[in-house]
Write a protein that holds these residues in place. Sequence first.
Motif, PDB file in Angstrom:
ATOM      1  N   LEU A 157      -5.016  45.040 -77.604  1.00  0.00           N
ATOM      2  CA  LEU A 157      -5.543  44.905 -78.953  1.00  0.00           C
ATOM      3  C   LEU A 157      -5.439  46.224 -79.706  1.00  0.00           C
ATOM      4  O   LEU A 157      -5.587  47.304 -79.112  1.00  0.00           O
ATOM      5  CB  LEU A 157      -7.012  44.472 -78.911  1.00  0.00           C
ATOM      6  CG  LEU A 157      -7.328  43.092 -78.327  1.00  0.00           C
ATOM      7  CD1 LEU A 157      -8.833  42.884 -78.301  1.00  0.00           C
ATOM      8  CD2 LEU A 157      -6.651  41.998 -79.135  1.00  0.00           C
ATOM      9  N   LYS A 158      -5.197  46.123 -81.007  1.00  0.00           N
ATOM     10  CA  LYS A 158      -5.203  47.308 -81.866  1.00  0.00           C
ATOM     11  C   LYS A 158      -6.597  47.441 -82.456  1.00  0.00           C
ATOM     12  O   LYS A 158      -7.067  46.549 -83.164  1.00  0.00           O
ATOM     13  CB  LYS A 158      -4.159  47.179 -82.970  1.00  0.00           C
ATOM     14  CG  LYS A 158      -3.871  48.484 -83.701  1.00  0.00           C
ATOM     15  CD  LYS A 158      -2.660  48.349 -84.607  1.00  0.00           C
ATOM     16  CE  LYS A 158      -2.261  49.690 -85.210  1.00  0.00           C
ATOM     17  NZ  LYS A 158      -1.066  49.570 -86.072  1.00  0.00           N
ATOM     18  N   ILE A 159      -7.266  48.535 -82.107  1.00  0.00           N
ATOM     19  CA  ILE A 159      -8.674  48.698 -82.454  1.00  0.00           C
ATOM     20  C   ILE A 159      -8.864  49.957 -83.302  1.00  0.00           C
ATOM     21  O   ILE A 159      -8.443  51.051 -82.905  1.00  0.00           O
ATOM     22  CB  ILE A 159      -9.533  48.811 -81.184  1.00  0.00           C
ATOM     23  CG1 ILE A 159      -9.366  47.556 -80.334  1.00  0.00           C
ATOM     24  CG2 ILE A 159     -10.997  49.030 -81.528  1.00  0.00           C
ATOM     25  CD1 ILE A 159     -10.048  47.650 -78.992  1.00  0.00           C
ATOM     26  N   PRO A 160      -9.500  49.839 -84.472  1.00  0.00           N
ATOM     27  CA  PRO A 160      -9.841  51.041 -85.246  1.00  0.00           C
ATOM     28  C   PRO A 160     -11.056  51.732 -84.622  1.00  0.00           C
ATOM     29  O   PRO A 160     -12.077  51.093 -84.356  1.00  0.00           O
ATOM     30  CB  PRO A 160     -10.164  50.476 -86.638  1.00  0.00           C
ATOM     31  CG  PRO A 160     -10.595  49.067 -86.391  1.00  0.00           C
ATOM     32  CD  PRO A 160      -9.870  48.588 -85.176  1.00  0.00           C
ATOM     33  N   ARG A 161     -10.946  53.021 -84.387  1.00  0.00           N
ATOM     34  CA  ARG A 161     -12.054  53.765 -83.795  1.00  0.00           C
ATOM     35  C   ARG A 161     -11.954  55.235 -84.182  1.00  0.00           C
ATOM     36  O   ARG A 161     -10.909  55.711 -84.641  1.00  0.00           O
ATOM     37  CB  ARG A 161     -12.065  53.617 -82.270  1.00  0.00           C
ATOM     38  CG  ARG A 161     -10.787  54.072 -81.586  1.00  0.00           C
ATOM     39  CD  ARG A 161     -10.856  53.863 -80.094  1.00  0.00           C
ATOM     40  NE  ARG A 161      -9.585  54.178 -79.435  1.00  0.00           N
ATOM     41  CZ  ARG A 161      -9.369  54.121 -78.129  1.00  0.00           C
ATOM     42  NH1 ARG A 161     -10.348  53.758 -77.330  1.00  0.00           N
ATOM     43  NH2 ARG A 161      -8.194  54.410 -77.624  1.00  0.00           N
TER      44      ARG A 161
END
Length: 400
Positions: A157-161
């Motif tokens: 998954l591509k996760i903004p963090r």
Amino acid sequence: MAEKRDYYEVLGVSKSASADEIKKAYRKMAIKYHPDKNPGDKGAEEKFKEAAEAYDILSDPDKRAKYDQFGHSMGPQGFGGGAGGFGGGFGGGFSMEDIFSHFGDIFGDAFEGAGSYGHFGGYGGGAQRKAVNKGADLRIKVKVNLKDIMNGVDKKLKIPRWVACDACNGTGAKDGTAFHTCSTCHGTGYVNRVQQTMLGAMQSRVVCPDCNGEGKTIDQACSVCGGEGIVKKSEVVEFHIPAGVEDGMTLTMRGQGNAARHGGVNGDLLIVIEEEKDPNLIRDENDLIYNLMLDFPTAALGGSVEVPLVEGKARLNIPAGTQPGKILRLRGKGLPQYNSNHHGDLLVNVMVYVPESLNDDERKAIESLQGQPNVTPSQSTIHRIFSRLRHIFNRENQGV
């Protein structure tokens, strides 16, 4: 190695105790066996740690539910550990520093940070340990289907963090060097404080108010992150979801959450399982239920039918005279149990279709059977069928 005592027994509460009762029981135990109150008493110290371990598990709804189901037999992996990089740990991993770090939640500020001075100077390095920032945890929901639950599945998954700023190496200072050691705490991140408590005068360490526990002060802020030491970035995270997970279960990837301001330890990535409903199969813990609708001739004469599995289909023989409500069991065709080799079963719930409309030939064929001794049910047959239907009704009312 001595066998672990039951956590409810340790705190002296029943298994039905509320969260408030558990908290009060732990508070009482912590005061009774506090090392300041029992200097040099190793027995009291062990009971103090034992109570903290019990509270850590029983105060957390997820950990408590697993403990109630598996007890100590699951070991540390039963409380967040396991395959695919999911970490956890409790009990033997506790230090006195860990225990005292949670005292503020139970006793208030009077106990916050206790354990670094006085009788506790030997635990965790005392005043020389600098405060360690920890980034915020990141929580995401991941949908899984029965096939994923059956076999386990790898996800990407591509996760903004929040991640550490490359321009300042996460320090928040220009070029990663424009800062100096805090003159108030001399770089430790803590200062001493003495307070009167129910145990008498207690010296504790608290976070330095001038540097917020970081041990350093920035002279010139980084122009990229504005002195925060972190920037928002979308990154691809790969992880494995093990077989047997359940809806609402939370898996933890240590250190895969948000980065901390001005350096420190990353938070954790909390992966919440969201189970998708299957169009054919109903889950009941590790068992699967399939409602099979038979036509009357097959139910009366017997035959062979196909029933769906999580993967593929199975051929099922229907005995002659099969009644509505009968459960046919296919052993081992259910879902695996989490962290176990055990598999549930596929339960086939038989229903019989009654035609809603008939042509003349069909009507005459059925009318010819009326009054025949083997077609008219006996009282024992009626009682048996009603008992099965009552069982099915009770299962549906329980949410199956």
